[in-house]
Write an enzyme that holds these catalytic residues in place. Structure first.
Site, PDB file in Angstrom:
ATOM      1  N   TYR A  84       0.853  -1.189   0.000  1.00 56.40           N
ATOM      2  CA  TYR A  84       0.000   0.000   0.000  1.00 56.40           C
ATOM      3  C   TYR A  84       0.889   1.239   0.000  1.00 56.40           C
ATOM      4  O   TYR A  84       1.990   1.220   0.566  1.00 56.40           O
ATOM      5  CB  TYR A  84      -0.900  -0.018   1.237  1.00 56.40           C
ATOM      6  N   GLY A 277      -9.217  -2.359  -7.630  1.00 55.91           N
ATOM      7  CA  GLY A 277      -8.867  -3.279  -8.706  1.00 55.91           C
ATOM      8  C   GLY A 277      -8.930  -4.717  -8.230  1.00 55.91           C
ATOM      9  O   GLY A 277      -7.920  -5.426  -8.253  1.00 55.91           O
TER      10      GLY A 277
END
Length: 368
Positions: A84, A277
């Site tokens: 992340y 996604g």
């Protein structure tokens, strides 16, 4: 030095009575449990439940919070994995969201007092029974509002709100379309679109009965206008027949072929906003969509928006509206399962592997 007893109640778990040795700005003998990791990697290997001692003394701007519940989000998992964009210094405590009650405040804290209910607003490390946070990273909220809805407000509800406000100037009865409609954010998009008077087309992946019908019924109960599987979207005549105008806004959480099918439905000049996604496949855009339909592709990340807009009137207005929607029951938490902190690995594992099919979001009950 004297004893002060704090009694904290919550809608999850039983009432807990805590006893601390407290002076005006001084705490002792308080322990907490928290989920920590010392390196990035597989959450099932690097995350551990540990017992720790809270600092003896609060700094001037610090606040001691007894946590109630905290959600487990895909972003939390990606952070532990180290993939992340936000990478907290290690070692660190997991969790970006949660809700708790203020136990004590530092000498210069003026915005909060013991007994206030708060949510983190940019803070990290919420997967703990109690924690110390910067007062500027906490937002006071009402105690008469569902803790599950409030504890997850900063990610999915805020993301849904911004995507419905910031990319297309929508009017009542305008049509929007989204894939991943059963995700936590997707459920917020459905509810907010219904509140604002938009017609929502909600795309989900096919699954065996009765799960498919049960899911459709749940999304309808949230206010979904239409619900289609990905296969049904490819053959629907809702738009070709003129029964509905083509959507002006598309919201993409899947990528790959699913995002391409959403693009094909958009009206000329339409905008597709990508915020996730789940398929791990790229967004594929037919050349004709760019040339002949002037389709726009945009991306949205709530963390970036928060950094750019924190402490603005626009930011506070968003929170005020969302909290009011939650308070009056128009915006509810996604379908969820609550686990005690001791069972945190189940929450992590299923959030990693569910790929959108598990049917509910996980929360950690930090009172048990």
């Amino acid at each position: 030095m004297f004893h002060r007893v704090f009694q904290l109640s919550s809608s999850v778990g039983q009432t807990t009575v805590l006893r601390f040795l407290v002076s005006k700005h001084h705490q002792r003998d308080m322990h907490c449990r928290k989920i920590m990791y010392e390196e990035y990697g597989d959450p099932m290997k690097v995350a551990n439940l540990v017992e720790d001692t809270l600092p003896d003394k609060l700094d001037e701007k610090q606040v001691l919070v007894k946590m109630i519940v905290a959600p487990v989000n895909p972003a939390d998992i990606n952070t532990i994995q180290g993939v992340y964009p936000v990478k907290p210094p290690l070692p660190t405590t997991g969790g970006f969201e949660g809700i708790g009650d203020v136990v004590a405040v530092g000498s210069c804290v003026t915005n909060l007092v013991p007994g206030d209910r708060v949510i983190p607003d940019g803070a990290t490390g919420t997967w703990c029974t109690a924690g110390v946070f910067d007062s500027e990273q906490l937002r006071k909220v009402s105690k008469d509002t569902d803790v599950y809805a409030l504890s997850g407000i900063s990610s999915n509800p805020c993301t849904a709100y911004r995507m419905l406000h910031d990319f297309v100037s929508l009017n009542k009865n305008d049509v929007i379309i989204q894939n991943g409609a059963n995700s936590a954010c997707g459920q917020n998009v459905i509810q907010l679109a219904n509140i604002f008077g938009y017609i929502s087309i909600n795309i989900i992946r096919n699954r065996p009965e009765p799960d498919l019908e049960n899911l459709k019924n749940h999304l309808k109960s949230l206010g979904a206008s239409y619900i289609l599987t990905e296969e049904e979207l490819r053959t629907t005549d809702l738009f070709k027949s003129g029964f509905l105008p083509k959507p002006r806004l598309g919201i993409n959480n899947i990528g790959g072929k699913s995002s391409t099918e959403v693009l094909r439905t958009l009206n000329n000049g339409g905008v597709m906003v990508t915020y996730g996604g789940m398929s791990k496949q790229p967004v594929i855009v037919p050349t004709a969509s760019f040339i002949f339909k002037d389709i726009q592709l945009r991306g949205f990340w709530m963390t970036r928006w928060r950094k750019e807009n924190a402490h603005t009137n626009q930011y506070d207005q968003m929170y005020d509206e969302l909290i009011q929607f939650m308070k009056n029951g128009k915006l509810i938490a996604p379908a969820h399962k609550t686990l005690p902190l001791d069972s945190f690995q189940e929450a992590l594992e299923n959030t990693v592997t569910s790929k959108g099919f598990i049917g509910h979001k996980y929360f950690l009950n930090l009172q048990q």
